[in-house]
Design a protein around this motif. Sequence first.
Motif, PDB file in Angstrom:
ATOM      1  N   LEU A   1      10.602  -1.794   1.588  1.00 44.43           N
ATOM      2  CA  LEU A   1      10.041  -0.521   2.301  1.00 44.43           C
ATOM      3  C   LEU A   1      11.118   0.396   3.100  1.00 44.43           C
ATOM      4  O   LEU A   1      11.086   1.514   3.042  1.00 44.43           O
ATOM      5  CB  LEU A   1       9.160  -1.196   3.357  1.00 44.43           C
ATOM      6  CG  LEU A   1       7.616  -1.208   2.925  1.00 44.43           C
ATOM      7  CD1 LEU A   1       7.448  -2.053   1.673  1.00 44.43           C
ATOM      8  CD2 LEU A   1       6.761  -2.025   3.951  1.00 44.43           C
ATOM      9  N   SER A   2      12.146  -0.289   3.389  1.00 42.96           N
ATOM     10  CA  SER A   2      13.345   0.495   3.966  1.00 42.96           C
ATOM     11  C   SER A   2      13.964   1.389   3.037  1.00 42.96           C
ATOM     12  O   SER A   2      14.299   2.503   3.187  1.00 42.96           O
ATOM     13  CB  SER A   2      14.195  -0.317   4.603  1.00 42.96           C
ATOM     14  OG  SER A   2      13.769  -1.201   5.864  1.00 42.96           O
ATOM     15  N   LEU A   3      14.134   0.702   1.744  1.00 40.85           N
ATOM     16  CA  LEU A   3      14.505   1.846   1.017  1.00 40.85           C
ATOM     17  C   LEU A   3      13.698   2.654   0.310  1.00 40.85           C
ATOM     18  O   LEU A   3      14.130   3.906   0.203  1.00 40.85           O
ATOM     19  CB  LEU A   3      14.884   0.805  -0.312  1.00 40.85           C
ATOM     20  CG  LEU A   3      15.432   1.419  -1.599  1.00 40.85           C
ATOM     21  CD1 LEU A   3      16.851   2.002  -1.434  1.00 40.85           C
ATOM     22  CD2 LEU A   3      15.674   0.632  -2.983  1.00 40.85           C
ATOM     23  N   TYR A   4      12.633   2.722   0.035  1.00 41.39           N
ATOM     24  CA  TYR A   4      11.715   3.649  -0.322  1.00 41.39           C
ATOM     25  C   TYR A   4      10.763   4.615   0.754  1.00 41.39           C
ATOM     26  O   TYR A   4      10.468   5.631   0.377  1.00 41.39           O
ATOM     27  CB  TYR A   4      10.438   2.846  -1.421  1.00 41.39           C
ATOM     28  CG  TYR A   4      11.113   2.581  -2.634  1.00 41.39           C
ATOM     29  CD1 TYR A   4      11.360   3.357  -3.707  1.00 41.39           C
ATOM     30  CD2 TYR A   4      11.415   1.139  -2.827  1.00 41.39           C
ATOM     31  CE1 TYR A   4      12.080   2.940  -4.669  1.00 41.39           C
ATOM     32  CE2 TYR A   4      11.987   0.762  -4.114  1.00 41.39           C
ATOM     33  CZ  TYR A   4      12.307   1.527  -4.996  1.00 41.39           C
ATOM     34  OH  TYR A   4      12.805   1.292  -6.267  1.00 41.39           O
TER      35      TYR A   4
ATOM     36  N   PRO B   1       6.445  16.503   0.305  1.00 37.86           N
ATOM     37  CA  PRO B   1       5.824  15.307   0.307  1.00 37.86           C
ATOM     38  C   PRO B   1       6.703  13.914   0.300  1.00 37.86           C
ATOM     39  O   PRO B   1       7.946  14.092  -0.099  1.00 37.86           O
ATOM     40  CB  PRO B   1       5.062  15.073  -1.061  1.00 37.86           C
ATOM     41  CG  PRO B   1       5.724  16.242  -2.050  1.00 37.86           C
ATOM     42  CD  PRO B   1       6.449  16.803  -0.991  1.00 37.86           C
ATOM     43  N   LYS B   2       6.561  12.876   1.201  1.00 35.28           N
ATOM     44  CA  LYS B   2       7.206  11.713   1.192  1.00 35.28           C
ATOM     45  C   LYS B   2       6.227  10.549   1.046  1.00 35.28           C
ATOM     46  O   LYS B   2       5.303  10.301   1.458  1.00 35.28           O
ATOM     47  CB  LYS B   2       7.715  11.730   2.769  1.00 35.28           C
ATOM     48  CG  LYS B   2       8.656  12.962   3.155  1.00 35.28           C
ATOM     49  CD  LYS B   2       9.833  12.951   2.525  1.00 35.28           C
ATOM     50  CE  LYS B   2      10.435  14.170   2.890  1.00 35.28           C
ATOM     51  NZ  LYS B   2      11.698  14.637   2.283  1.00 35.28           N
ATOM     52  N   MET B   3       7.030   9.377   0.448  1.00 36.72           N
ATOM     53  CA  MET B   3       6.330   8.143   0.279  1.00 36.72           C
ATOM     54  C   MET B   3       6.108   7.528   1.566  1.00 36.72           C
ATOM     55  O   MET B   3       7.118   7.536   2.545  1.00 36.72           O
ATOM     56  CB  MET B   3       7.294   7.237  -0.449  1.00 36.72           C
ATOM     57  CG  MET B   3       7.474   7.685  -1.969  1.00 36.72           C
ATOM     58  SD  MET B   3       6.272   7.490  -3.067  1.00 36.72           S
ATOM     59  CE  MET B   3       5.972   5.644  -3.142  1.00 36.72           C
ATOM     60  N   SER B   4       4.899   6.959   2.060  1.00 35.36           N
ATOM     61  CA  SER B   4       4.680   5.874   2.960  1.00 35.36           C
ATOM     62  C   SER B   4       3.976   4.555   2.424  1.00 35.36           C
ATOM     63  O   SER B   4       3.115   4.710   1.914  1.00 35.36           O
ATOM     64  CB  SER B   4       3.766   6.979   4.000  1.00 35.36           C
ATOM     65  OG  SER B   4       3.508   6.070   5.151  1.00 35.36           O
ATOM     66  N   LEU B   5       4.598   3.743   2.691  1.00 33.29           N
ATOM     67  CA  LEU B   5       4.427   2.347   2.253  1.00 33.29           C
ATOM     68  C   LEU B   5       4.339   1.245   3.432  1.00 33.29           C
ATOM     69  O   LEU B   5       4.977   1.549   4.559  1.00 33.29           O
ATOM     70  CB  LEU B   5       5.613   1.708   1.616  1.00 33.29           C
ATOM     71  CG  LEU B   5       5.827   2.531   0.039  1.00 33.29           C
ATOM     72  CD1 LEU B   5       6.895   3.540   0.244  1.00 33.29           C
ATOM     73  CD2 LEU B   5       6.002   1.507  -1.158  1.00 33.29           C
ATOM     74  N   GLN B   6       3.207   0.539   3.085  1.00 34.78           N
ATOM     75  CA  GLN B   6       2.998  -0.617   4.018  1.00 34.78           C
ATOM     76  C   GLN B   6       3.165  -1.942   3.182  1.00 34.78           C
ATOM     77  O   GLN B   6       2.726  -1.833   2.157  1.00 34.78           O
ATOM     78  CB  GLN B   6       1.915  -0.518   4.965  1.00 34.78           C
ATOM     79  CG  GLN B   6       1.761   0.467   5.817  1.00 34.78           C
ATOM     80  CD  GLN B   6       0.261   0.455   6.547  1.00 34.78           C
ATOM     81  OE1 GLN B   6       0.177  -0.506   6.978  1.00 34.78           O
ATOM     82  NE2 GLN B   6      -0.367   1.521   6.648  1.00 34.78           N
TER      83      GLN B   6
ATOM     84  N   ASP C   1       0.931  -1.125   0.198  1.00 33.98           N
ATOM     85  CA  ASP C   1       0.035   0.073   0.034  1.00 33.98           C
ATOM     86  C   ASP C   1       0.973   1.288  -0.157  1.00 33.98           C
ATOM     87  O   ASP C   1       1.755   1.456   0.859  1.00 33.98           O
ATOM     88  CB  ASP C   1      -0.998  -0.061   1.120  1.00 33.98           C
ATOM     89  CG  ASP C   1      -1.730   1.086   1.275  1.00 33.98           C
ATOM     90  OD1 ASP C   1      -2.560   1.188   0.449  1.00 33.98           O
ATOM     91  OD2 ASP C   1      -1.728   1.964   2.370  1.00 33.98           O
ATOM     92  N   THR C   2       0.606   2.213  -1.132  1.00 33.73           N
ATOM     93  CA  THR C   2       1.528   3.543  -1.071  1.00 33.73           C
ATOM     94  C   THR C   2       0.732   4.456  -0.855  1.00 33.73           C
ATOM     95  O   THR C   2      -0.680   4.515  -1.332  1.00 33.73           O
ATOM     96  CB  THR C   2       1.937   3.454  -2.716  1.00 33.73           C
ATOM     97  OG1 THR C   2       2.580   1.997  -2.719  1.00 33.73           O
ATOM     98  CG2 THR C   2       3.022   4.272  -2.681  1.00 33.73           C
ATOM     99  N   LYS C   3       1.068   5.408   0.131  1.00 35.22           N
ATOM    100  CA  LYS C   3       0.405   6.561   0.369  1.00 35.22           C
ATOM    101  C   LYS C   3       1.606   7.682   0.178  1.00 35.22           C
ATOM    102  O   LYS C   3       2.648   7.725   0.358  1.00 35.22           O
ATOM    103  CB  LYS C   3      -0.045   6.534   1.699  1.00 35.22           C
ATOM    104  CG  LYS C   3      -1.057   5.519   2.059  1.00 35.22           C
ATOM    105  CD  LYS C   3      -2.369   6.295   2.016  1.00 35.22           C
ATOM    106  CE  LYS C   3      -3.543   5.273   2.247  1.00 35.22           C
ATOM    107  NZ  LYS C   3      -3.730   4.203   1.535  1.00 35.22           N
ATOM    108  N   LEU C   4       0.966   8.898   0.412  1.00 32.83           N
ATOM    109  CA  LEU C   4       1.751  10.322   0.194  1.00 32.83           C
ATOM    110  C   LEU C   4       1.774  10.759   1.558  1.00 32.83           C
ATOM    111  O   LEU C   4       0.348  11.172   2.028  1.00 32.83           O
ATOM    112  CB  LEU C   4       1.410  11.232  -0.858  1.00 32.83           C
ATOM    113  CG  LEU C   4       2.444  12.265  -1.368  1.00 32.83           C
ATOM    114  CD1 LEU C   4       3.760  11.702  -1.492  1.00 32.83           C
ATOM    115  CD2 LEU C   4       1.602  13.017  -2.354  1.00 32.83           C
ATOM    116  N   ASP C   5       2.468  11.266   2.319  1.00 33.46           N
ATOM    117  CA  ASP C   5       2.615  12.022   3.506  1.00 33.46           C
ATOM    118  C   ASP C   5       3.175  13.326   3.433  1.00 33.46           C
ATOM    119  O   ASP C   5       4.146  13.422   2.541  1.00 33.46           O
ATOM    120  CB  ASP C   5       3.473  11.161   4.729  1.00 33.46           C
ATOM    121  CG  ASP C   5       2.878  10.097   5.087  1.00 33.46           C
ATOM    122  OD1 ASP C   5       1.535  10.048   5.226  1.00 33.46           O
ATOM    123  OD2 ASP C   5       3.356   9.236   5.990  1.00 33.46           O
TER     124      ASP C   5
END
Length: 140
Positions: free
Chosen positions: A87-90, A66-71, A56-60
Amino acid sequence: MLPPIETIVENFEFIEDDYMRLEYLIELGRALPPMPEALRTDENRVRGCESQVWIDTKLDIDPSGPKMSLQGFSDSVIVCGFVALMLSLYNGLAPGKAAETDGLELFRQLQFGSHVTSKRSNGVREMVNRIRRDAARLAA
């Protein structure tokens, strides 16, 4: 909580034994924050993976931009480790930077190509492609 990608890379550089590298990968997968069942949707499923994988990719938005926020999650403990690497990389990257970041380079740098099946390698490729597509969409 996952360590920063720089720490993960350093740790892998110190581990020479293939079995121990696999154990560390599994440990990283177990450190993934839980992904709510509600996010394990068909829309979040990564196609082309041998195991089931959801990202799941969101934008914080924070003061620096803006930063990527992934689960993410997989039904395979080994693949959960690969999800954790990505996830650690992105996570925390600006979308434009994430769209340009090649997660497969990390996969090669950590020398996983020769130790995993081609199906798993293809699965990692699909994860990277998915994250980069989402990043490009969020950057637009």
